[in-house]
Design an enzyme around this catalytic site. Sequence first.
Site, PDB file in Angstrom:
ATOM      1  N   LEU A 127       0.818  -1.122   0.080  1.00  0.00           N
ATOM      2  CA  LEU A 127      -0.046   0.087   0.016  1.00  0.00           C
ATOM      3  C   LEU A 127       0.890   1.218   0.177  1.00  0.00           C
ATOM      4  CD1 LEU A 127      -3.245   0.492   2.176  1.00  0.00           C
ATOM      5  CD2 LEU A 127      -1.675   2.366   1.881  1.00  0.00           C
ATOM      6  N   HIS A 231       8.203   1.806  10.799  1.00  0.00           N
ATOM      7  CA  HIS A 231       8.966   3.232  10.435  1.00  0.00           C
ATOM      8  C   HIS A 231       7.859   4.078  10.738  1.00  0.00           C
ATOM      9  CE1 HIS A 231      10.039   5.889   7.492  1.00  0.00           C
ATOM     10  NE2 HIS A 231      11.168   5.257   7.331  1.00  0.00           N
TER      11      HIS A 231
END
Length: 338
Positions: A127, A231
């Site tokens: 995505l 992240h």
Amino acid sequence: MSFRIRAALPKDIRAMYDLAKLTGGGFTNLPADKDTLEAKLERSEAGFSRKGEGPSDDLYVFMLENVETGQIRGTCQVFGQVGNDRPFYSYLISTLTQKSEELGRIFRNQALTLTTDLEGSSEVGGLFLHPQERAGGLGMLLARSRYLFIKQHRPRFGDMVLAELRGVMDPAGHSPFWDAIGGRFFGMSFPEADEFNAVHGTQFIADLFPKTPIYIAMLPESAQSVIGQPHPTGRAALKMLENEGFVWDSYVDIFDGGPTVTARTDRIKTVMDAEWLRVGGVNEEGGSTMMLAAGVYHEFMACYGQARQTANGELLIDAAAMDMLNVGPGDRVLAVAR
């Protein structure tokens, strides 16, 4: 809103490549390599066209399209079943408790064990939303459209769905987790290994990775601190996954140490809440924003629409959404509240 999700086409290669170059690296499912992306689109086309039911090594790639301009502004992927034709590796964090009578102390040591526990699961991934479109719920449209596709084609997917989130990297694209483990056995930087994996697959891991557990306490603090951490740009994605019922059960990515989260397929919130409803006509009186999907396989499309349900259970949908989904009165759509 003039955006819809549709199945990817071979002609989308340029747009997909442009998106891949914006990721900043670390997206194994969206590498900035045109040949690899072309192969993905070919594999996706084969997946949409496959006859028969049952899970297989399918890949389904979707594009977020602005129907007014024709621009592609995002992409996402669904894998039918991981580990179908090659091992699917993860690290499992386990704890070994030991007691020393002489010292009068209990030691709890965590270790990373290479495992293929998650084989047979389906996977959502790949995505990516164009930085200029990260508002207005388009990321959620991309993410949740995958669950609507899974519900529409439920026999093609496993009983578990997983998602791997990108782990922590420094500004130069290097992973402290990889440097502490993989880099010592492969002689590759993280960007090199990640690119190799994206292009050639994971067999080199089976060939060279250590099979014995790795004690976390023996790793540098820089690596220990990022294990199981997404992240910073992936925190919103993790929150969306958690809202759908995904949980982290101590599995991490073998490359960057990012979390791998899982959910029972039939317990994913969007899968549970979505309903098949018959279109009754055009909605001209407001209503609420819903996520709508129609079409099967390569004809699948999803978008937001203003909709309301009638007393007899039919769904009235705004004209723009009906056009984007190519549906009319009497057709069935899969609908879920935004």
